[in-house]
Design a protein around this motif. Structure first.
Motif, PDB file in Angstrom:
ATOM      1  N   ILE A 149     -21.092  41.464 -19.939  1.00  0.00           N
ATOM      2  CA  ILE A 149     -21.618  42.545 -19.108  1.00  0.00           C
ATOM      3  C   ILE A 149     -22.916  42.057 -18.479  1.00  0.00           C
ATOM      4  O   ILE A 149     -23.899  41.772 -19.167  1.00  0.00           O
ATOM      5  N   GLU A 150     -22.916  41.928 -17.156  1.00  0.00           N
ATOM      6  CA  GLU A 150     -24.087  41.422 -16.463  1.00  0.00           C
ATOM      7  C   GLU A 150     -25.214  42.461 -16.482  1.00  0.00           C
ATOM      8  O   GLU A 150     -24.980  43.665 -16.381  1.00  0.00           O
ATOM      9  N   ALA A 151     -26.447  41.970 -16.597  1.00  0.00           N
ATOM     10  CA  ALA A 151     -27.611  42.845 -16.750  1.00  0.00           C
ATOM     11  C   ALA A 151     -27.792  43.795 -15.579  1.00  0.00           C
ATOM     12  O   ALA A 151     -28.356  44.884 -15.730  1.00  0.00           O
ATOM     13  N   ALA A 204     -24.355  47.925 -17.937  1.00  0.00           N
ATOM     14  CA  ALA A 204     -25.567  47.506 -18.632  1.00  0.00           C
ATOM     15  C   ALA A 204     -26.660  48.576 -18.532  1.00  0.00           C
ATOM     16  O   ALA A 204     -27.408  48.816 -19.481  1.00  0.00           O
ATOM     17  N   ALA A 205     -26.732  49.214 -17.377  1.00  0.00           N
ATOM     18  CA  ALA A 205     -27.727  50.274 -17.205  1.00  0.00           C
ATOM     19  C   ALA A 205     -27.462  51.422 -18.173  1.00  0.00           C
ATOM     20  O   ALA A 205     -28.397  51.983 -18.770  1.00  0.00           O
ATOM     21  N   SER A 245     -20.413  42.020 -24.391  1.00  0.00           N
ATOM     22  CA  SER A 245     -19.216  41.852 -23.551  1.00  0.00           C
ATOM     23  C   SER A 245     -18.421  43.146 -23.488  1.00  0.00           C
ATOM     24  O   SER A 245     -18.531  44.015 -24.354  1.00  0.00           O
ATOM     25  N   TYR A 246     -17.602  43.240 -22.454  1.00  0.00           N
ATOM     26  CA  TYR A 246     -16.729  44.401 -22.313  1.00  0.00           C
ATOM     27  C   TYR A 246     -15.698  44.460 -23.441  1.00  0.00           C
ATOM     28  O   TYR A 246     -15.305  45.552 -23.874  1.00  0.00           O
ATOM     29  N   GLY A 247     -15.261  43.298 -23.906  1.00  0.00           N
ATOM     30  CA  GLY A 247     -14.263  43.290 -24.970  1.00  0.00           C
ATOM     31  C   GLY A 247     -14.733  43.997 -26.224  1.00  0.00           C
ATOM     32  O   GLY A 247     -13.934  44.561 -26.970  1.00  0.00           O
ATOM     33  N   GLU A 248     -16.039  43.968 -26.461  1.00  0.00           N
ATOM     34  CA  GLU A 248     -16.593  44.629 -27.642  1.00  0.00           C
ATOM     35  C   GLU A 248     -16.650  46.145 -27.482  1.00  0.00           C
ATOM     36  O   GLU A 248     -16.823  46.866 -28.467  1.00  0.00           O
ATOM     37  N   ARG A 249     -16.491  46.626 -26.255  1.00  0.00           N
ATOM     38  CA  ARG A 249     -16.704  48.054 -25.996  1.00  0.00           C
ATOM     39  C   ARG A 249     -15.479  48.694 -25.347  1.00  0.00           C
ATOM     40  O   ARG A 249     -15.594  49.645 -24.570  1.00  0.00           O
ATOM     41  N   ARG A 296     -17.539  52.211 -15.970  1.00  0.00           N
ATOM     42  CA  ARG A 296     -18.553  51.604 -15.110  1.00  0.00           C
ATOM     43  C   ARG A 296     -18.256  50.123 -14.836  1.00  0.00           C
ATOM     44  O   ARG A 296     -18.769  49.560 -13.865  1.00  0.00           O
ATOM     45  N   GLY A 297     -17.432  49.510 -15.681  1.00  0.00           N
ATOM     46  CA  GLY A 297     -17.090  48.107 -15.507  1.00  0.00           C
ATOM     47  C   GLY A 297     -15.807  47.852 -14.736  1.00  0.00           C
ATOM     48  O   GLY A 297     -15.464  46.697 -14.469  1.00  0.00           O
TER      49      GLY A 297
END
Length: 818
Positions: A617-619, A624-625, A637-641, A650-651
């Protein structure tokens, strides 16, 4: 089960392809009145593939953790929904066995050291403890769910080695084992003669709840393999060769059945590499027949084979058994012409002979003379399940070390065996020591680099302003997948990964140029290191029948988790939150669509990696926000969420290589209703606030790639009512329908026709049916007037249309318990 047919039907239907015999048997075993479906199979023989839908009930479900956590969160939320409407929560339970293998969460944070695997596993638990406690709760709560803990290997390799039996008992009779999986490479099990394929998590949930999965009766292609691989040509080369040829032959949505004399020379692991790559050539499944090689492999894995052998022979699933079979078409491929190749820089079908690699690089990156190889990774179930390939990699390392060669300091090397059995084999053979000497220490047992969990680059490569490349033994090399700083990604066999690491640069002609110099300053070429077939066979023959595998990490057993029929959600969690799907109140496809706007206008080959949140996930991203606002400074990472819809929404479409023709440049960009450029999520929110429906336009092969449920979930939650493309890949199209999103095909250049201020209508939805799928897309652009274009709903059955009318599977689930 075929005994339920009369003698005439048995004789007639014996000419069906093996895969259709299995599907027919499945219907006979489960349907009270199979006669209408039997008629579809007769029509298939008479007229080719009819446009017919059949019910399919798999024997079991295979899940990996990143898709599995989302599916289990959905089921847990459905339990809450059921309990809230007066049902016992246990009413929502698994009707068939589910095996969930935790394999997608390990990252290559540490590499090049003896303790890399242990340190990466510790980090994996530290990052994912909350998710893993949810998995342990689920295993206790759902009777037929089994969790395979972290550090045990890749789900498809475990499926091949430990889980598959070939046939199962149903009502006192044997029938074919069948599998669906929440990962597209579930097709690897096809090597064992077991019919299985990847589906979206939503379809897996449907099967888990005991409902049949509706599928279209497919076209079936026989691919006759002739010749044999030359010495020095690997199973990876064959798999990439077949991928390129079948992609050109357009086998999308079809089942491939392999036959021919070349099977005599393909080991079961060789066949597994070919079957594993099935999603890359676009087929639904890639079935091999059952023969002595099948049984020998299963016996070596400690699996009983007597019942499977008897069943396969009696049902005609045995190789060369039964009368001649009819197929939709036949293709012939000669394995004798296969040569060593890599595939890249961004698609598995872009095969390149070794001598042409420098030219390939220049063709795709004309501004760059060369590329530093920043990642060399032996990874992925495709190749790490194959002992011969892994031994060949070890032998190259052994010879390279003996000659005094080393890997340049900018190359990040890693070895992630698909199971501890393979790691133990390399150690017993004395090859791991040489791999270690080149930096190919074992970093863990999971997918790692193949799914983008590559970790940081080495400082010697990062930030140099050079074109960077990765060489990996994986199955996917899409843009931005392996690492955001790496633009050229090439797939290769494990021994070629070692050779590329030694070269350190993609501009080296591996077929002719020296990889380096030995201790005496003499050049060393790939031909000097490459082992012949006899060398590999000698190592394999020297292995004992059973190699002792490393002990299981005890961390999982000590992990505490809640009990109870319902999961105690933590509203402050940023990992696992109750999904919103059962409270959405989806209206379904009830009438024509008017006043829609295009959120995205995309080109060809948009993959699920472009659509679904994947990788780090880019800052600067909206995800990320959101995480920073909730106290998470390191987004991960997105995989963790995957079980956090706030992050995943949002991703969606958050990919640096995504090209939206409505925006000024690539990346996560879209125009809001005021014409201002912002992120895709923020633009969609602004349109939703004004009640404006949204569309996505795309080109050919929309949705190629993994079976990512969030590619469809995110699309639906963004408010996108329809996706209009020139063509779709099967799994993503099915996922869109499951989420209530209408897939449409048309033969137009959207970039030339659709503008940010275009108002769009889709007409004819009210009359949509199996026999009437033609619709009209009306585009009203200021200054250009109203234009109408024909389109077609890309739905194959009455069941899919009914699902769209209902608003998708989640709306249907909610009504069942509402």
């Amino acid at each position: 089960m075929l005994s339920r047919l009369n003698a005439t039907d048995r004789a007639t239907l014996a000419a069906l392809p093996r895969s259709l015999v299995i599907l027919l048997e499945n219907i006979l075993a489960h349907e009270a009145d199979p006669a209408p479906y039997v008629a579809h199979f007769r029509q298939w023989l008479d007229h080719g593939a009819p446009e017919a839908e059949i019910p399919f009930r798999p024997s079991r479900i295979l899940m990996q953790d990143t898709a599995g956590v989302a599916a289990l969160a959905d089921l847990a939320a459905l339990r809450d929904h059921a309990a809230g409407h007066g049902f016992a929560p246990e009413t929502v339970d698994a009707a068939i066995p589910i095996d969930l293998v935790i394999d997608h969460s390990v990252h290559v944070d540490h590499s090049g050291t003896p303790d890399a695997a242990a340190r990466n596993l510790a980090l994996e638990y530290a990052r994912n403890g909350e998710r893993y406690r949810f998995f342990k709760w689920a295993e206790r709560a759902f009777d037929r769910l089994t969790i395979v803990p972290p550090g045990q290997g890749i789900c498809h390799q475990i499926n091949l080695e430990r889980l598959t039996s070939g046939c199962v008992r149903h009502e006192g009779r044997w029938m074919a084992e069948t599998v669906i999986g929440t990962d597209s490479h579930t097709t690897m099990v096809n090597a064992l003669g077991v019919l299985g394929w990847g589906v979206g998590g939503i379809e897996a949930e449907l099967a888990a709840l005991g409902a049949p999965v509706p599928i279209a009766l497919p076209r079936v292609v026989e691919v006759r393999l002739e010749g044999r691989l030359a010495d020095g040509v690997t199973a990876t080369d064959a798999a990439l060769f077949i991928t390129a040829h079948l992609r050109r032959a357009d086998v999308v949505d079809q089942i491939v059945e392999f036959s021919g004399p070349a099977l005599d020379h393909l080991t079961l692991p060789d066949r597994a590499a070919i079957a594993n790559m099935c999603p890359e050539y676009g087929a639904t499944a890639a079935l091999f027949p059952v023969d002595e090689a099948t049984l020998a492999y299963m016996a070596a894995m400690g699996r009983p084979v007597e019942d499977y052998q008897a069943y396969a022979r009696q049902t005609g699933l045995w190789r060369d058994a039964g009368p001649p079979r009819l197929y939709s078409r036949r293709l012939i491929l000669d394995l004798g012409v296969v040569e060593p190749v890599m595939a890249g820089p961004s698609r598995p079908q872009q095969i390149v002979p070794l001598a042409a690699l420098p030219a390939s690089l220049r063709e795709h990156f004309p501004q760059d003379d060369d590329a530093l190889i920043a990642i060399a990774a032996i990874t992925s179930c495709t190749n790490t399940a194959n002992p011969a390939l892994m031994v060949a990699a070890g032998l190259i390392a052994q010879k390279a070390v003996a000659r005094g060669l080393s890997v340049p300091p900018w190359v990040k090397t890693s070895l992630a065996p698909g199971s501890p059995r393979i790691a133990a084999m390399l150690a017993f053979a004395g090859l791991q020591e040489s791999l270690d000497a080149l930096g190919f220490h074992v970093v863990g047992f999971g997918c790692t680099t193949c799914v983008g969990n590559s970790g940081d680059l080495k400082p010697e490569a990062a930030g140099k302003g050079r074109l960077l490349a990765a060489v990996l033994s994986g199955n996917r090399n899409f843009e931005n997948r392996i690492h955001p700083a790496i633009r050229a990604n090439y797939l290769a066999s494990p021994p070629l990964v070692v050779a590329a690491a030694l070269a350190g640069r993609m501009g080296v002609n591996l077929a002719q140029d020296a990889l380096g110099t030995d201790r005496n300053g003499a050049p060393v070429f790939l031909r000097d290191l490459w082992p012949d077939a006899a060398e590999v066979a000698a190592v394999l023959q020297g292995l004992p029948d059973r190699v002792e595998t490393p002990s299981v990490d005890r961390t999982w057993a000590c992990l505490e988790a809640p009990d109870g029929a319902q999961f105690p959600w933590d509203p402050a969690s940023t990992m696992v939150l109750p999904p919103p799907f059962f409270a959405r109140g989806a209206q379904g496809l009830t009438g024509d669509l008017h006043g829609a706007r295009a959120l995205l206008v995309l080109g060809d080959n948009v993959t699920t990696d472009h659509i679904s949140p994947i990788g780090r996930i880019e800052a600067s991203s909206p995800a990320a926000a959101w995480l920073r606002a909730h106290g998470q400074g390191n987004p991960g990472s997105y995989g963790e969420r995957r079980a956090n819809d706030r992050v995943m929404l949002r991703g969606t479409f958050d990919n640096a290589r995504l090209v939206n023709h409505l925006a000024d440049g690539p990346g996560n960009r879209a125009l809001g209703p005021d014409g201002a450029e912002t992120s895709v999520f923020e633009a969609a929110q602004a349109f939703a606030a004004q009640g404006i429906p949204l569309l996505v336009f795309a080109g050919e092969r929309y949705g190629t790639g993994s079976a990512r449920d969030w590619a469809a979930k995110g699309t639906a939650l963004l408010g996108i009512g329809a996706v209009i493309a020139r063509s779709f890949e099967r799994i993503h199209r099915a996922n869109l329908v499951a989420m209530g999103v209408l897939p449409l095909v048309w033969d137009q250049d959207a970039a030339a026709l659709v503008h940010a201020d275009s108002r769009i209508a889709i007409l004819g939805i009210d009359g949509l049916s199996v026999d009437r799928r033609d619709l009209i897309i009306e585009i009203d652009t200021p200054g250009e007037g109203v234009r109408r274009y024909p389109a077609r709903a890309d739905v194959g059955s009455a069941g899919q249309i009914a699902l769209l009318r209902d608003g998708g599977l989640f709306a249907r689930f909610a009504r069942r318990f509402g």
